[in-house]
Design an enzyme around this catalytic site. Structure first.
Site, mmCIF file in Angstrom:
data_model
loop_
_atom_site.group_PDB
_atom_site.id
_atom_site.type_symbol
_atom_site.label_atom_id
_atom_site.label_comp_id
_atom_site.label_asym_id
_atom_site.label_seq_id
_atom_site.Cartn_x
_atom_site.Cartn_y
_atom_site.Cartn_z
ATOM 1 C CE LYS A 120 -0.848 -1.364 1.387
ATOM 2 N NZ LYS A 120 -2.135 -1.824 1.951
ATOM 3 C CG ASP A 161 -3.440 0.841 4.226
ATOM 4 O OD1 ASP A 161 -3.440 -0.334 3.796
ATOM 5 O OD2 ASP A 161 -3.014 1.800 3.571
#
Length: 203
Positions: A120, A161
């Site tokens: 990310k 996550d």
């Protein structure tokens, strides 16, 4: 095979037991006995699975690489990423590599590689399965080029996550199935061993 031919001849009359019919039956029998992995397919392609251990990730063998997920900004402010930052340092070194989402940054510590899967852009975001797959593919390429045979990792993407391990493990299998690289997945010590074993027998 001789027994099978004899049974076929006893069950069928001469009119029924044409040579073509018997040959078809014998071909079917031979096919049923053929192993699933044949031809140019390697054993790794047929049976590759991650291994599972309940315990401390950092107690893994010293000759195995380590891997975990981070953001592109190399923040590593929480979870196991924070432990990696404290143990291996190297944040400026990681940033100098200019790796982006979908790639993998690498540190070398004590003659082994530490892989940082960049899944990310910012630490406050969540990864996608696609970005995880891309970063794993980048890591695989580095492993193959550098003859890395073993990697230890946590259940990547499934802590803060919030990815789901069944899907993540499928991606691992798809990415590494044609390699001889062993991946050992460590669960937190407090996780019940029976749960870990159940996950190992997922399919």
């Amino acid at each position: 095979m001789q027994t099978f031919r004899f049974v076929c001849l006893r069950l069928l009359t001469p009119h029924q037991a044409s040579r073509q019919h018997l040959n078809s039956l014998l071909v079917m029998s031979t096919a049923a006995q053929t192993p699933a992995c044949t031809g140019t397919v390697t054993p790794a392609e047929c049976s590759w699975k991650p291994q599972y251990v309940s315990g401390d990730l950092f107690s893994c063998p010293a000759d195995e690489a380590l891997a975990h997920c981070i953001s592109e900004d190399c923040h590593m402010g929480a979870g196991i990423a924070l432990l990696f930052k404290r143990k291996f340092k190297g944040v400026p070194e990681l940033k100098e590599q200019n790796k982006v989402q979908g790639q993998c940054a690498v540190l070398t510590r004590n003659q082994r590689f530490i892989y940082y899967l960049i899944t990310k852009k910012k630490y406050s975001q969540k990864p996608t399965y696609d970005s995880l797959r891309q970063s794993l593919e980048d890591m695989r390429a580095h492993c193959v080029d550098n003859k890395v045979m073993g990697i230890s990792m946590p259940r990547i993407g499934c802590g803060l996550d919030r990815l789901q391990w069944p899907k993540v493990s499928e991606i691992l299998e798809e990415v590494f199935k044609d390699t001889n690289i062993t991946i050992t997945v460590y669960s937190l010590p407090e996780k019940a061993e029976t749960t870990v074993m159940t996950e190992n027998m997922r399919r």
